[in-house]
Design an enzyme around this catalytic site. Structure first.
Site, PDB file in Angstrom:
ATOM      1  N   ARG A 130      -6.439  11.495  18.528  1.00 36.22           N
ATOM      2  CA  ARG A 130      -5.993  11.212  19.902  1.00 36.22           C
ATOM      3  C   ARG A 130      -5.455  12.471  20.568  1.00 36.22           C
ATOM      4  NH1 ARG A 130      -2.568   5.873  19.152  1.00 36.22           N
ATOM      5  NH2 ARG A 130      -2.458   6.955  17.183  1.00 36.22           N
TER       6      ARG A 130
ATOM      7  N   ASP B  58      -4.524  14.679  14.328  1.00 38.65           N
ATOM      8  CA  ASP B  58      -4.614  13.393  15.014  1.00 38.65           C
ATOM      9  C   ASP B  58      -5.697  13.441  16.091  1.00 38.65           C
ATOM     10  OD1 ASP B  58      -3.932  11.174  16.795  1.00 38.65           O
ATOM     11  OD2 ASP B  58      -2.108  11.058  15.583  1.00 38.65           O
TER      12      ASP B  58
ATOM     13  N   LEU C 268     -13.655   5.552   9.830  1.00 37.84           N
ATOM     14  CA  LEU C 268     -13.181   6.815  10.401  1.00 37.84           C
ATOM     15  C   LEU C 268     -11.707   6.685  10.776  1.00 37.84           C
ATOM     16  CD1 LEU C 268     -16.205   7.555  12.804  1.00 37.84           C
ATOM     17  CD2 LEU C 268     -15.958   8.147  10.389  1.00 37.84           C
TER      18      LEU C 268
ATOM     19  N   ASN D  27       0.892  -1.166   0.000  1.00 39.30           N
ATOM     20  CA  ASN D  27       0.000   0.000   0.000  1.00 39.30           C
ATOM     21  C   ASN D  27       0.933   1.220   0.000  1.00 39.30           C
ATOM     22  OD1 ASN D  27      -1.760   2.049   0.552  1.00 39.30           O
ATOM     23  ND2 ASN D  27      -2.615   1.133   2.414  1.00 39.30           N
TER      24      ASN D  27
ATOM     25  N   GLU E 224      -7.544  -4.046   5.211  1.00 44.29           N
ATOM     26  CA  GLU E 224      -7.469  -3.885   3.758  1.00 44.29           C
ATOM     27  C   GLU E 224      -6.428  -4.824   3.146  1.00 44.29           C
ATOM     28  OE1 GLU E 224      -6.973   0.109   4.926  1.00 44.29           O
ATOM     29  OE2 GLU E 224      -8.406   0.861   3.455  1.00 44.29           O
TER      30      GLU E 224
ATOM     31  N   ARG F 211      -8.090  16.860   5.486  1.00 46.01           N
ATOM     32  CA  ARG F 211      -8.940  17.208   4.338  1.00 46.01           C
ATOM     33  C   ARG F 211     -10.268  17.783   4.822  1.00 46.01           C
ATOM     34  NH1 ARG F 211      -8.616  11.392   1.627  1.00 46.01           N
ATOM     35  NH2 ARG F 211      -6.959  10.926   3.082  1.00 46.01           N
TER      36      ARG F 211
ATOM     37  N   ARG G  88      -2.532  -2.013  -3.470  1.00 45.75           N
ATOM     38  CA  ARG G  88      -3.683  -1.138  -3.335  1.00 45.75           C
ATOM     39  C   ARG G  88      -3.540  -0.053  -4.394  1.00 45.75           C
ATOM     40  NH1 ARG G  88      -5.325   2.509   1.887  1.00 45.75           N
ATOM     41  NH2 ARG G  88      -7.352   3.157   1.083  1.00 45.75           N
TER      42      ARG G  88
ATOM     43  N   HIS H 284     -12.126   3.901  -0.269  1.00 41.48           N
ATOM     44  CA  HIS H 284     -12.083   2.983   0.889  1.00 41.48           C
ATOM     45  C   HIS H 284     -12.777   1.656   0.608  1.00 41.48           C
ATOM     46  CE1 HIS H 284     -11.498   6.728   3.595  1.00 41.48           C
ATOM     47  NE2 HIS H 284     -10.354   6.094   3.479  1.00 41.48           N
TER      48      HIS H 284
ATOM     49  N   GLY I 168      -8.076   9.336   6.773  1.00 44.79           N
ATOM     50  CA  GLY I 168      -9.078   9.538   5.726  1.00 44.79           C
ATOM     51  C   GLY I 168     -10.371   8.959   6.267  1.00 44.79           C
TER      52      GLY I 168
ATOM     53  N   GLY J 112      -9.012   3.628  12.447  1.00 42.63           N
ATOM     54  CA  GLY J 112      -8.356   4.105  13.672  1.00 42.63           C
ATOM     55  C   GLY J 112      -9.274   4.762  14.682  1.00 42.63           C
ATOM     56  N   ILE J 113     -10.060   5.737  14.248  1.00 41.03           N
ATOM     57  CA  ILE J 113     -10.952   6.444  15.168  1.00 41.03           C
ATOM     58  C   ILE J 113     -12.179   5.577  15.479  1.00 41.03           C
ATOM     59  CG2 ILE J 113     -12.405   8.489  15.448  1.00 41.03           C
ATOM     60  CD1 ILE J 113     -10.460   9.941  13.466  1.00 41.03           C
ATOM     61  N   GLY J 114     -12.752   4.988  14.438  1.00 37.44           N
ATOM     62  CA  GLY J 114     -13.961   4.178  14.617  1.00 37.44           C
ATOM     63  C   GLY J 114     -13.745   2.990  15.535  1.00 37.44           C
TER      64      GLY J 114
HETATM   65  P1  AMP Z   1      -6.068   5.260  10.545  1.00 34.65           P
HETATM   66  O1  AMP Z   1      -5.934   6.218   9.391  1.00 34.65           O
HETATM   67  O2  AMP Z   1      -7.165   4.247  10.326  1.00 34.65           O
HETATM   68  O3  AMP Z   1      -4.766   4.641  10.964  1.00 34.65           O
HETATM   69  O4  AMP Z   1      -6.553   6.140  11.796  1.00 34.65           O
HETATM   70  C1  AMP Z   1      -5.752   7.161  12.337  1.00 34.65           C
HETATM   71  C2  AMP Z   1      -6.596   8.000  13.277  1.00 34.65           C
HETATM   72  O5  AMP Z   1      -7.091   7.177  14.331  1.00 34.65           O
HETATM   73  C3  AMP Z   1      -5.826   9.153  13.932  1.00 34.65           C
HETATM   74  O6  AMP Z   1      -6.627  10.319  13.956  1.00 34.65           O
HETATM   75  C4  AMP Z   1      -5.642   8.630  15.352  1.00 34.65           C
HETATM   76  O7  AMP Z   1      -5.527   9.681  16.289  1.00 34.65           O
HETATM   77  C5  AMP Z   1      -6.931   7.875  15.547  1.00 34.65           C
HETATM   78  N1  AMP Z   1      -6.857   6.970  16.702  1.00 34.65           N
HETATM   79  C6  AMP Z   1      -6.119   5.857  16.846  1.00 34.65           C
HETATM   80  N2  AMP Z   1      -6.283   5.353  18.085  1.00 34.65           N
HETATM   81  C7  AMP Z   1      -7.129   6.193  18.752  1.00 34.65           C
HETATM   82  C8  AMP Z   1      -7.683   6.234  20.053  1.00 34.65           C
HETATM   83  N3  AMP Z   1      -7.386   5.298  20.973  1.00 34.65           N
HETATM   84  N4  AMP Z   1      -8.534   7.248  20.358  1.00 34.65           N
HETATM   85  C9  AMP Z   1      -8.834   8.178  19.451  1.00 34.65           C
HETATM   86  N5  AMP Z   1      -8.349   8.212  18.215  1.00 34.65           N
HETATM   87  C10 AMP Z   1      -7.507   7.223  17.853  1.00 34.65           C
END
Ligand code: AMP
Length: 397
Positions: free
Chosen positions: A282, A280, A206, A9, A376, A238, A90, A178, A209, A325-327
Protein backbone atom coordinates in the site's frame (compact mmCIF):
# COMPACT_ATOMS: atom_id res chain seq x y z
CA UNK A 1 -22.16 -20.53 27.57
CA UNK A 2 -20.68 -22.08 24.48
CA UNK A 3 -17.45 -24.06 24.64
CA UNK A 4 -14.84 -22.63 22.33
CA UNK A 5 -12.02 -23.71 20.06
CA UNK A 6 -9.07 -21.32 20.16
CA UNK A 7 -7.09 -20.96 16.93
CA UNK A 8 -3.51 -19.69 17.30
CA UNK A 9 -1.11 -18.50 14.64
CA UNK A 10 2.06 -17.69 16.54
CA UNK A 11 4.86 -15.99 14.62
CA UNK A 12 8.19 -14.35 15.33
CA UNK A 13 6.63 -11.01 16.30
CA UNK A 14 2.90 -11.61 16.56
CA UNK A 15 0.17 -13.91 17.84
CA UNK A 16 -3.00 -13.98 15.76
CA UNK A 17 -5.94 -15.69 17.38
CA UNK A 18 -9.58 -16.47 16.83
CA UNK A 19 -12.22 -18.12 19.00
CA UNK A 20 -14.86 -20.36 17.40
CA UNK A 21 -17.85 -22.05 18.93
CA UNK A 22 -17.03 -25.75 19.40
CA UNK A 23 -20.34 -26.61 17.70
CA UNK A 24 -21.07 -26.40 13.98
CA UNK A 25 -21.09 -22.62 13.50
CA UNK A 26 -18.10 -21.42 11.46
CA UNK A 27 -18.31 -17.73 12.40
CA UNK A 28 -15.63 -16.74 14.91
CA UNK A 29 -16.85 -15.18 18.15
CA UNK A 30 -13.79 -12.98 18.22
CA UNK A 31 -10.58 -12.41 16.34
CA UNK A 32 -7.53 -10.54 17.54
CA UNK A 33 -3.83 -10.01 17.37
CA UNK A 34 -0.89 -9.23 19.59
CA UNK A 35 1.53 -7.46 17.26
CA UNK A 36 5.00 -6.05 17.85
CA UNK A 37 6.06 -8.73 20.37
CA UNK A 38 9.52 -7.95 21.74
CA UNK A 39 9.48 -4.33 20.56
CA UNK A 40 6.23 -2.42 20.82
CA UNK A 41 3.46 -4.91 21.75
CA UNK A 42 -0.11 -4.00 20.89
CA UNK A 43 -3.30 -5.99 21.51
CA UNK A 44 -6.18 -5.53 19.08
CA UNK A 45 -9.57 -7.18 18.73
CA UNK A 46 -11.85 -7.12 15.74
CA UNK A 47 -15.56 -7.59 15.35
CA UNK A 48 -16.24 -8.78 18.87
CA UNK A 49 -17.84 -5.83 20.61
CA UNK A 50 -15.36 -6.48 23.38
CA UNK A 51 -12.89 -4.10 24.95
CA UNK A 52 -9.25 -4.79 24.11
CA UNK A 53 -8.22 -2.75 27.15
CA UNK A 54 -9.35 -5.60 29.45
CA UNK A 55 -6.24 -7.51 28.35
CA UNK A 56 -4.11 -4.97 30.20
CA UNK A 57 -0.64 -3.61 29.39
CA UNK A 58 1.98 -5.85 27.75
CA UNK A 59 5.63 -5.40 28.63
CA UNK A 60 8.16 -5.27 25.78
CA UNK A 61 10.01 -8.29 27.15
CA UNK A 62 6.93 -10.57 27.19
CA UNK A 63 7.53 -13.51 24.85
CA UNK A 64 5.24 -15.81 22.90
CA UNK A 65 5.00 -18.38 25.72
CA UNK A 66 3.92 -15.87 28.39
CA UNK A 67 1.49 -14.16 26.07
CA UNK A 68 -0.12 -17.41 24.90
CA UNK A 69 -0.77 -18.46 28.50
CA UNK A 70 -2.04 -14.98 29.34
CA UNK A 71 -4.35 -15.06 26.34
CA UNK A 72 -5.94 -18.30 27.59
CA UNK A 73 -6.38 -16.80 31.04
CA UNK A 74 -7.89 -13.63 29.59
CA UNK A 75 -10.35 -15.60 27.45
CA UNK A 76 -11.40 -17.56 30.49
CA UNK A 77 -11.62 -14.72 33.01
CA UNK A 78 -12.33 -11.51 31.11
CA UNK A 79 -14.62 -12.49 28.28
CA UNK A 80 -18.13 -13.85 28.35
CA UNK A 81 -17.02 -16.82 26.23
CA UNK A 82 -17.25 -20.37 27.52
CA UNK A 83 -14.32 -22.63 28.38
CA UNK A 84 -11.62 -23.33 25.79
CA UNK A 85 -11.97 -27.05 25.00
CA UNK A 86 -9.35 -27.33 22.27
CA UNK A 87 -6.54 -25.32 20.69
CA UNK A 88 -5.72 -25.49 16.98
CA UNK A 89 -2.27 -24.25 15.93
CA UNK A 90 -0.84 -23.18 12.64
CA UNK A 91 2.43 -25.09 12.40
CA UNK A 92 4.51 -24.14 9.42
CA UNK A 93 6.36 -27.40 8.84
CA UNK A 94 5.05 -30.95 8.96
CA UNK A 95 8.01 -32.43 7.05
CA UNK A 96 7.38 -35.61 5.09
CA UNK A 97 5.64 -37.28 8.03
CA UNK A 98 2.50 -35.19 8.42
CA UNK A 99 0.14 -34.92 5.49
CA UNK A 100 -2.89 -34.04 7.64
CA UNK A 101 -3.65 -32.28 10.94
CA UNK A 102 -2.63 -34.23 14.01
CA UNK A 103 -3.37 -34.22 17.73
CA UNK A 104 -0.20 -33.18 19.54
CA UNK A 105 1.45 -35.46 22.07
CA UNK A 106 5.04 -35.75 23.26
CA UNK A 107 6.10 -37.84 20.25
CA UNK A 108 4.52 -35.46 17.73
CA UNK A 109 6.15 -32.50 19.47
CA UNK A 110 9.53 -34.20 19.28
CA UNK A 111 9.11 -34.89 15.55
CA UNK A 112 8.09 -31.28 14.94
CA UNK A 113 11.03 -29.96 16.98
CA UNK A 114 13.39 -31.94 14.75
CA UNK A 115 12.02 -29.89 11.82
CA UNK A 116 12.98 -26.55 13.40
CA UNK A 117 16.14 -26.18 11.29
CA UNK A 118 13.94 -26.35 8.15
CA UNK A 119 11.89 -23.33 9.26
CA UNK A 120 14.01 -21.53 11.86
CA UNK A 121 12.06 -18.29 11.70
CA UNK A 122 8.63 -19.87 12.20
CA UNK A 123 8.65 -23.37 13.69
CA UNK A 124 10.31 -22.52 17.06
CA UNK A 125 7.60 -19.92 17.79
CA UNK A 126 4.80 -22.28 16.77
CA UNK A 127 6.17 -24.95 19.10
CA UNK A 128 6.89 -22.55 21.99
CA UNK A 129 3.18 -21.75 22.17
CA UNK A 130 2.24 -25.44 22.11
CA UNK A 131 4.65 -26.20 24.95
CA UNK A 132 3.42 -23.26 26.99
CA UNK A 133 -0.19 -24.44 26.71
CA UNK A 134 0.78 -28.06 27.46
CA UNK A 135 2.71 -27.03 30.57
CA UNK A 136 -0.18 -25.06 32.06
CA UNK A 137 -3.09 -27.14 30.72
CA UNK A 138 -1.79 -30.67 30.15
CA UNK A 139 -5.28 -32.08 29.50
CA UNK A 140 -6.32 -29.47 26.95
CA UNK A 141 -6.28 -31.10 23.49
CA UNK A 142 -4.02 -29.35 20.98
CA UNK A 143 -4.06 -29.91 17.22
CA UNK A 144 -1.31 -29.00 14.75
CA UNK A 145 -2.36 -27.92 11.26
CA UNK A 146 0.47 -27.71 8.75
CA UNK A 147 1.30 -25.23 6.01
CA UNK A 148 3.13 -27.98 4.16
CA UNK A 149 0.39 -30.65 4.29
CA UNK A 150 -1.69 -29.49 1.31
CA UNK A 151 1.31 -29.99 -1.00
CA UNK A 152 1.83 -33.64 -0.09
CA UNK A 153 -0.26 -34.52 -3.15
CA UNK A 154 2.57 -33.33 -5.42
CA UNK A 155 4.46 -35.83 -7.54
CA UNK A 156 8.13 -36.67 -7.21
CA UNK A 157 9.31 -34.27 -9.94
CA UNK A 158 7.67 -31.27 -8.31
CA UNK A 159 9.44 -32.02 -5.04
CA UNK A 160 12.96 -32.81 -6.21
CA UNK A 161 15.91 -30.45 -6.42
CA UNK A 162 18.57 -31.35 -9.00
CA UNK A 163 21.04 -32.17 -6.23
CA UNK A 164 22.77 -35.46 -5.41
CA UNK A 165 20.23 -37.91 -3.99
CA UNK A 166 21.76 -37.86 -0.53
CA UNK A 167 20.33 -34.39 0.04
CA UNK A 168 16.78 -35.55 -0.71
CA UNK A 169 17.36 -38.45 1.68
CA UNK A 170 18.08 -35.83 4.39
CA UNK A 171 14.82 -34.04 3.65
CA UNK A 172 16.16 -31.38 1.27
CA UNK A 173 13.02 -31.32 -0.88
CA UNK A 174 10.54 -28.76 -2.11
CA UNK A 175 7.79 -28.76 0.54
CA UNK A 176 5.74 -25.66 -0.26
CA UNK A 177 3.87 -23.47 2.24
CA UNK A 178 0.65 -21.42 2.64
CA UNK A 179 -1.15 -24.78 2.51
CA UNK A 180 -3.89 -23.72 4.95
CA UNK A 181 -4.79 -20.81 2.70
CA UNK A 182 -4.77 -23.06 -0.38
CA UNK A 183 -6.94 -25.64 1.38
CA UNK A 184 -9.49 -22.94 2.17
CA UNK A 185 -9.54 -21.67 -1.42
CA UNK A 186 -9.76 -25.25 -2.79
CA UNK A 187 -12.90 -25.68 -0.67
CA UNK A 188 -14.41 -22.47 -2.09
CA UNK A 189 -13.78 -23.23 -5.78
CA UNK A 190 -16.86 -25.39 -6.56
CA UNK A 191 -19.19 -22.61 -5.39
CA UNK A 192 -17.63 -20.18 -7.86
CA UNK A 193 -16.45 -22.33 -10.75
CA UNK A 194 -18.82 -25.32 -10.82
CA UNK A 195 -17.24 -28.18 -12.80
CA UNK A 196 -14.24 -26.03 -13.71
CA UNK A 197 -13.22 -26.08 -10.04
CA UNK A 198 -11.60 -29.44 -10.72
CA UNK A 199 -9.76 -28.06 -13.74
CA UNK A 200 -6.36 -26.36 -13.90
CA UNK A 201 -6.30 -23.50 -11.42
CA UNK A 202 -3.45 -21.29 -10.21
CA UNK A 203 -4.04 -19.67 -6.81
CA UNK A 204 -1.93 -16.58 -6.13
CA UNK A 205 -1.58 -15.98 -2.37
CA UNK A 206 -0.11 -12.47 -2.42
CA UNK A 207 0.46 -11.04 1.06
CA UNK A 208 3.52 -10.12 3.09
CA UNK A 209 4.56 -13.67 2.36
CA UNK A 210 3.61 -14.65 -1.16
CA UNK A 211 3.40 -17.86 -3.15
CA UNK A 212 1.41 -19.52 -5.90
CA UNK A 213 -0.07 -23.00 -6.09
CA UNK A 214 -1.02 -24.93 -9.23
CA UNK A 215 -4.05 -27.11 -8.52
CA UNK A 216 -5.68 -29.84 -10.58
CA UNK A 217 -8.70 -31.61 -9.15
CA UNK A 218 -8.33 -29.09 -6.26
CA UNK A 219 -5.10 -30.78 -5.23
CA UNK A 220 -1.64 -29.22 -5.24
CA UNK A 221 0.40 -30.16 -8.29
CA UNK A 222 3.22 -27.60 -7.95
CA UNK A 223 4.00 -24.50 -5.93
CA UNK A 224 6.45 -21.62 -5.99
CA UNK A 225 7.83 -22.01 -2.46
CA UNK A 226 10.31 -24.80 -1.97
CA UNK A 227 12.50 -26.01 0.88
CA UNK A 228 11.85 -22.84 2.85
CA UNK A 229 9.40 -19.94 2.72
CA UNK A 230 12.13 -17.90 1.04
CA UNK A 231 11.66 -19.29 -2.45
CA UNK A 232 9.50 -18.14 -5.33
CA UNK A 233 7.83 -14.74 -5.57
CA UNK A 234 9.18 -11.36 -4.47
CA UNK A 235 7.75 -10.77 -0.97
CA UNK A 236 7.54 -7.88 1.49
CA UNK A 237 11.00 -8.49 2.92
CA UNK A 238 12.06 -11.82 1.35
CA UNK A 239 13.92 -12.03 -1.94
CA UNK A 240 12.12 -15.02 -3.49
CA UNK A 241 13.94 -17.18 -6.02
CA UNK A 242 17.64 -16.42 -6.02
CA UNK A 243 20.61 -17.89 -7.87
CA UNK A 244 22.32 -19.97 -5.16
CA UNK A 245 25.60 -18.55 -6.47
CA UNK A 246 24.65 -15.19 -4.95
CA UNK A 247 24.72 -16.77 -1.49
CA UNK A 248 28.21 -18.19 -2.16
CA UNK A 249 29.37 -14.79 -3.39
CA UNK A 250 28.04 -13.05 -0.27
CA UNK A 251 29.85 -15.58 1.88
CA UNK A 252 33.18 -15.83 0.06
CA UNK A 253 33.71 -12.45 -1.54
CA UNK A 254 31.78 -10.23 0.85
CA UNK A 255 32.79 -12.09 4.02
CA UNK A 256 29.24 -12.30 5.32
CA UNK A 257 28.29 -14.84 8.00
CA UNK A 258 25.33 -17.22 7.67
CA UNK A 259 23.36 -15.05 10.12
CA UNK A 260 24.09 -11.89 8.15
CA UNK A 261 23.08 -13.55 4.88
CA UNK A 262 19.89 -14.86 6.48
CA UNK A 263 19.06 -11.37 7.69
CA UNK A 264 19.52 -9.90 4.20
CA UNK A 265 17.49 -12.62 2.46
CA UNK A 266 14.61 -12.79 4.95
CA UNK A 267 14.37 -9.25 6.33
CA UNK A 268 16.07 -6.70 4.10
CA UNK A 269 15.12 -7.86 0.61
CA UNK A 270 11.91 -8.09 -1.44
CA UNK A 271 9.78 -4.97 -1.85
CA UNK A 272 11.66 -3.30 1.00
CA UNK A 273 15.09 -4.01 -0.45
CA UNK A 274 14.28 -2.93 -4.01
CA UNK A 275 12.29 0.16 -3.07
CA UNK A 276 14.40 1.21 -0.10
CA UNK A 277 11.10 2.56 1.25
CA UNK A 278 8.77 -0.08 2.67
CA UNK A 279 7.80 -3.77 2.57
CA UNK A 280 4.16 -2.68 2.47
CA UNK A 281 2.51 -2.71 -0.96
CA UNK A 282 0.00 0.00 0.00
CA UNK A 283 2.83 2.39 0.90
CA UNK A 284 4.61 1.66 -2.38
CA UNK A 285 1.44 2.16 -4.42
CA UNK A 286 1.02 5.57 -2.81
CA UNK A 287 4.62 6.60 -3.50
CA UNK A 288 5.85 8.63 -6.50
CA UNK A 289 9.41 7.40 -6.06
CA UNK A 290 10.69 5.58 -9.19
CA UNK A 291 12.23 2.89 -6.96
CA UNK A 292 8.80 2.12 -5.49
CA UNK A 293 7.47 1.78 -9.04
CA UNK A 294 10.37 -0.51 -9.94
CA UNK A 295 9.75 -2.72 -6.87
CA UNK A 296 6.09 -3.06 -7.92
CA UNK A 297 7.08 -3.86 -11.49
CA UNK A 298 9.57 -6.50 -10.36
CA UNK A 299 6.93 -8.05 -8.08
CA UNK A 300 4.46 -8.30 -10.99
CA UNK A 301 7.02 -9.39 -13.60
CA UNK A 302 8.21 -12.23 -11.41
CA UNK A 303 4.64 -13.15 -10.44
CA UNK A 304 3.66 -13.46 -14.11
CA UNK A 305 6.76 -15.55 -14.90
CA UNK A 306 6.08 -17.85 -11.97
CA UNK A 307 2.45 -18.21 -12.92
CA UNK A 308 3.39 -19.11 -16.49
CA UNK A 309 5.77 -21.78 -15.15
CA UNK A 310 2.97 -23.27 -13.08
CA UNK A 311 0.76 -23.35 -16.18
CA UNK A 312 3.45 -25.54 -17.78
CA UNK A 313 3.24 -27.87 -14.76
CA UNK A 314 -0.56 -28.03 -15.23
CA UNK A 315 -0.53 -28.31 -19.02
CA UNK A 316 -3.01 -25.43 -19.38
CA UNK A 317 -5.02 -22.92 -17.41
CA UNK A 318 -8.74 -22.67 -16.62
CA UNK A 319 -8.73 -20.14 -13.78
CA UNK A 320 -6.60 -17.83 -11.67
CA UNK A 321 -7.58 -16.96 -8.09
CA UNK A 322 -6.09 -13.95 -6.30
CA UNK A 323 -6.09 -13.99 -2.52
CA UNK A 324 -4.43 -12.55 0.67
CA UNK A 325 -3.77 -8.87 1.46
CA UNK A 326 -2.43 -7.75 -1.93
CA UNK A 327 -4.36 -10.29 -4.02
CA UNK A 328 -7.69 -9.39 -2.43
CA UNK A 329 -7.25 -5.62 -2.35
CA UNK A 330 -4.94 -4.31 -5.05
CA UNK A 331 -6.62 -3.87 -8.43
CA UNK A 332 -3.40 -2.38 -9.80
CA UNK A 333 -1.25 -5.39 -8.94
CA UNK A 334 -3.82 -7.80 -10.38
CA UNK A 335 -3.96 -5.74 -13.57
CA UNK A 336 -0.17 -5.53 -13.93
CA UNK A 337 0.18 -9.30 -13.50
CA UNK A 338 -2.72 -10.19 -15.81
CA UNK A 339 -1.57 -7.81 -18.57
CA UNK A 340 1.51 -10.00 -18.91
CA UNK A 341 -0.65 -13.13 -19.27
CA UNK A 342 -2.83 -11.99 -22.12
CA UNK A 343 -1.31 -14.72 -24.37
CA UNK A 344 -2.73 -17.36 -21.97
CA UNK A 345 -6.26 -16.10 -22.54
CA UNK A 346 -6.25 -14.01 -19.36
CA UNK A 347 -8.24 -10.81 -19.72
CA UNK A 348 -9.73 -8.61 -16.99
CA UNK A 349 -12.98 -6.70 -16.80
CA UNK A 350 -11.52 -3.34 -15.64
CA UNK A 351 -14.62 -2.23 -13.71
CA UNK A 352 -15.01 -5.55 -11.90
CA UNK A 353 -11.28 -5.50 -11.08
CA UNK A 354 -11.42 -1.97 -9.69
CA UNK A 355 -14.43 -2.93 -7.57
CA UNK A 356 -12.58 -5.98 -6.11
CA UNK A 357 -15.50 -8.08 -7.38
CA UNK A 358 -15.40 -11.86 -7.02
CA UNK A 359 -15.33 -12.48 -10.78
CA UNK A 360 -12.96 -10.08 -12.50
CA UNK A 361 -12.31 -11.89 -15.81
CA UNK A 362 -13.76 -10.39 -18.98
CA UNK A 363 -16.98 -12.16 -20.01
CA UNK A 364 -16.27 -14.83 -22.64
CA UNK A 365 -12.51 -14.99 -22.01
CA UNK A 366 -10.85 -18.39 -21.94
CA UNK A 367 -9.63 -18.13 -18.36
CA UNK A 368 -11.75 -17.30 -15.29
CA UNK A 369 -10.17 -14.81 -12.88
CA UNK A 370 -11.47 -14.67 -9.32
CA UNK A 371 -10.77 -12.68 -6.17
CA UNK A 372 -11.51 -14.79 -3.08
CA UNK A 373 -10.73 -13.86 0.53
CA UNK A 374 -8.75 -16.56 2.28
CA UNK A 375 -9.33 -17.73 5.85
CA UNK A 376 -6.57 -19.84 7.33
CA UNK A 377 -8.08 -19.69 10.84
CA UNK A 378 -11.32 -21.21 9.55
CA UNK A 379 -9.39 -24.19 8.13
CA UNK A 380 -7.60 -24.69 11.46
CA UNK A 381 -10.88 -24.45 13.40
CA UNK A 382 -12.56 -26.97 11.08
CA UNK A 383 -9.69 -29.45 11.38
CA UNK A 384 -9.49 -29.01 15.15
CA UNK A 385 -13.20 -29.65 15.54
CA UNK A 386 -13.04 -32.65 13.24
CA UNK A 387 -10.19 -34.25 15.15
CA UNK A 388 -11.68 -33.59 18.54
CA UNK A 389 -15.23 -34.54 17.65
CA UNK A 390 -17.42 -31.44 17.43
CA UNK A 391 -20.53 -33.03 18.96
CA UNK A 392 -18.71 -34.29 22.03
CA UNK A 393 -17.03 -30.92 22.64
CA UNK A 394 -20.12 -28.83 22.10
CA UNK A 395 -22.04 -30.81 24.69
CA UNK A 396 -19.18 -30.42 27.12
CA UNK A 397 -18.55 -34.15 27.77
P1 AMP B 1 -1.26 -10.11 4.38
O1 AMP B 1 0.11 -10.65 4.69
O2 AMP B 1 -2.12 -11.12 3.66
O3 AMP B 1 -1.94 -9.48 5.56
O4 AMP B 1 -1.04 -8.93 3.32
C1 AMP B 1 -0.32 -7.76 3.65
C2 AMP B 1 -0.02 -6.99 2.38
O5 AMP B 1 -1.24 -6.63 1.74
C3 AMP B 1 0.77 -5.70 2.62
O6 AMP B 1 1.77 -5.55 1.64
C4 AMP B 1 -0.32 -4.64 2.42
O7 AMP B 1 0.22 -3.41 1.98
C5 AMP B 1 -1.14 -5.28 1.33
N1 AMP B 1 -2.45 -4.64 1.19
C6 AMP B 1 -3.48 -4.66 2.05
N2 AMP B 1 -4.48 -3.89 1.59
C7 AMP B 1 -4.06 -3.34 0.41
C8 AMP B 1 -4.61 -2.47 -0.55
N3 AMP B 1 -5.84 -1.94 -0.40
N4 AMP B 1 -3.87 -2.16 -1.65
C9 AMP B 1 -2.65 -2.68 -1.81
N5 AMP B 1 -2.06 -3.50 -0.95
C10 AMP B 1 -2.76 -3.85 0.15
Amino acid sequence: MTSIILVLNVGSSSIKFAAYPAGGNETPMLRGKIAGIGTDPRFTLSGAGMDAATFGPISADAGQEDLTVRLLRWLDADTALGPVVGVGHRVVHGGTEFSAPVRIDARVLETLAALEPLAPLHQPFNLAAIRAVAARHPDLPQIACFDTAFHQSQGELARLFALPRRFAARGVLRYGFHGLSYEFIAGELPRHLGDRADGRVVVAHLGNGASMCAMHGRKSVATSMGFTALDGLVMGRRCGTLDAGVVLYMQREMGMSADEIEDVLYRQSGLLGVSGISPDMRVLEDSDDPKAREAIDLFCYRAAMTLAGLVAALGGLDAIVFTAGIGENSARIRRLICERLDWLGVSLDPDANTANATRIGKAGSRCDVLVLPTDEECVIARSTKRLLGAGRLASGH
